[in-house]
Design a protein around this motif. Structure first.
Motif, mmCIF file in Angstrom:
data_model
loop_
_atom_site.group_PDB
_atom_site.id
_atom_site.type_symbol
_atom_site.label_atom_id
_atom_site.label_comp_id
_atom_site.label_asym_id
_atom_site.label_seq_id
_atom_site.Cartn_x
_atom_site.Cartn_y
_atom_site.Cartn_z
ATOM 1 N N GLN A 41 -36.394 19.046 -12.780
ATOM 2 C CA GLN A 41 -34.977 18.644 -12.675
ATOM 3 C C GLN A 41 -34.776 17.693 -11.504
ATOM 4 O OE1 GLN A 41 -32.918 22.636 -12.901
ATOM 5 N NE2 GLN A 41 -31.171 21.315 -13.309
ATOM 6 N N PHE A 42 -35.381 18.044 -10.371
ATOM 7 C CA PHE A 42 -35.265 17.246 -9.147
ATOM 8 C C PHE A 42 -35.745 15.818 -9.404
ATOM 9 C CE2 PHE A 42 -36.689 15.471 -5.173
ATOM 10 C CZ PHE A 42 -35.795 15.938 -4.222
ATOM 11 N N LYS A 46 -20.858 8.359 -11.557
ATOM 12 C CA LYS A 46 -21.138 9.003 -10.264
ATOM 13 C C LYS A 46 -20.815 10.499 -10.335
ATOM 14 C CE LYS A 46 -20.298 4.913 -7.421
ATOM 15 N NZ LYS A 46 -19.445 4.310 -6.398
ATOM 16 N N ALA A 47 -19.709 10.830 -10.989
ATOM 17 C CA ALA A 47 -19.316 12.238 -11.134
ATOM 18 C C ALA A 47 -20.352 13.001 -11.964
ATOM 19 C CB ALA A 47 -17.943 12.342 -11.784
ATOM 20 N N GLN A 48 -20.892 12.356 -13.005
ATOM 21 C CA GLN A 48 -21.933 12.985 -13.830
ATOM 22 C C GLN A 48 -23.196 13.265 -13.009
ATOM 23 O OE1 GLN A 48 -22.373 10.039 -16.901
ATOM 24 N NE2 GLN A 48 -20.788 10.936 -18.218
ATOM 25 N N PHE A 74 -26.629 17.134 -9.883
ATOM 26 C CA PHE A 74 -27.135 17.655 -8.608
ATOM 27 C C PHE A 74 -26.693 19.110 -8.432
ATOM 28 C CE2 PHE A 74 -27.329 18.452 -4.116
ATOM 29 C CZ PHE A 74 -28.486 17.799 -3.718
ATOM 30 N N ASP A 75 -25.437 19.398 -8.748
ATOM 31 C CA ASP A 75 -24.927 20.772 -8.649
ATOM 32 C C ASP A 75 -25.720 21.716 -9.550
ATOM 33 O OD1 ASP A 75 -23.032 19.822 -6.890
ATOM 34 O OD2 ASP A 75 -21.397 19.806 -8.345
ATOM 35 N N MET A 115 -27.381 19.557 1.627
ATOM 36 C CA MET A 115 -27.760 18.156 1.866
ATOM 37 C C MET A 115 -27.136 17.203 0.850
ATOM 38 S SD MET A 115 -31.820 18.637 2.622
ATOM 39 C CE MET A 115 -32.072 16.875 2.914
ATOM 40 N N LYS A 116 -26.321 17.718 -0.038
ATOM 41 C CA LYS A 116 -25.776 16.920 -1.145
ATOM 42 C C LYS A 116 -25.156 15.606 -0.671
ATOM 43 C CE LYS A 116 -22.427 17.070 -4.934
ATOM 44 N NZ LYS A 116 -21.453 17.885 -5.682
#
Length: 198
Positions: A58-59, A80-82, A87-88, A110-111
């Protein structure tokens, strides 16, 4: 204090590996360093191995997506929201794997610094270039230890910096030194190469 007063421009962003001395003003985090703690986890069962590998995939999928999206330089606010949502999802905890969850929680903290590239697409996702610049110095220090005086340290720092700058601009360091010692004036000042580089 000196950096903030004399060096830091409003638009200057420091890309670092979470070292506290670089945590000033605008700070962006290196994805390669952030991933290391996940890689170093030691799973104790097949279940944990599976979930560690899943999170690592995933990373790196998110990393690759960011890398390709940033090349476009025109991310919509929806996109950007996607990416922030992905990341969440990456940082969501896994049942019965507290060590992994601890690292995912740290990653989530660190997000803002890891996703600084969504605010400014010119920010690289890693600091490998600067790391490779100091690698020679670190290897030399490991082999021969520290210099014996401040003058020795300053001299070593200066010559390694000159050498790296010459290498980066395709100039023979040996010819550069010869040009300066013999005062030939055939090779221009290094600042001219730096200023004119793309």
């Amino acid at each position: 204090g000196y950096l903030k007063q004399e060096v830091m421009a409003d638009n200057l962003i420091i890309l670092s590996d979470e070292a506290k001395q670089f945590n000033i003003e605008q700070n962006a985090a290196c994805w390669v360093h952030a991933e290391r703690k996940l890689t170093q986890l030691l799973p104790r069962s097949q279940f944990q191995i599976k979930h560690k590998e899943k999170k690592l995939k995933q990373f790196w999928r998110l990393y690759d997506t960011l890398k390709s999206e940033l090349k476009k330089r025109k991310l919509t606010s929806q996109r950007k929201a996607q990416l922030r949502k992905r990341f969440d999802n990456l940082c969501k905890p896994v049942e019965n794997f507290s060590a992994l969850n601890k690292e995912l929680e740290h990653l989530y903290l660190m997000k803002t610094t890891l996703l600084k590239c969504l605010v400014n697409p010119s920010i690289p996702l890693h600091n490998n270039l600067s790391e490779s610049d100091i690698r020679e110095f670190v290897k030399r220090r490991k082999i021969s230890g520290c210099t014996k005086s401040d003058n020795g340290r300053d001299s070593l720092d200066t010559f390694l910096s000159l050498k790296k700058t010459c290498q980066r601009h395709g100039i023979s360091f040996w010819h550069y030194l010869e040009d300066r010692i013999k005062k030939l004036g055939k090779i221009p000042q290094l600042c001219e190469f730096i200023v004119n580089s793309p």
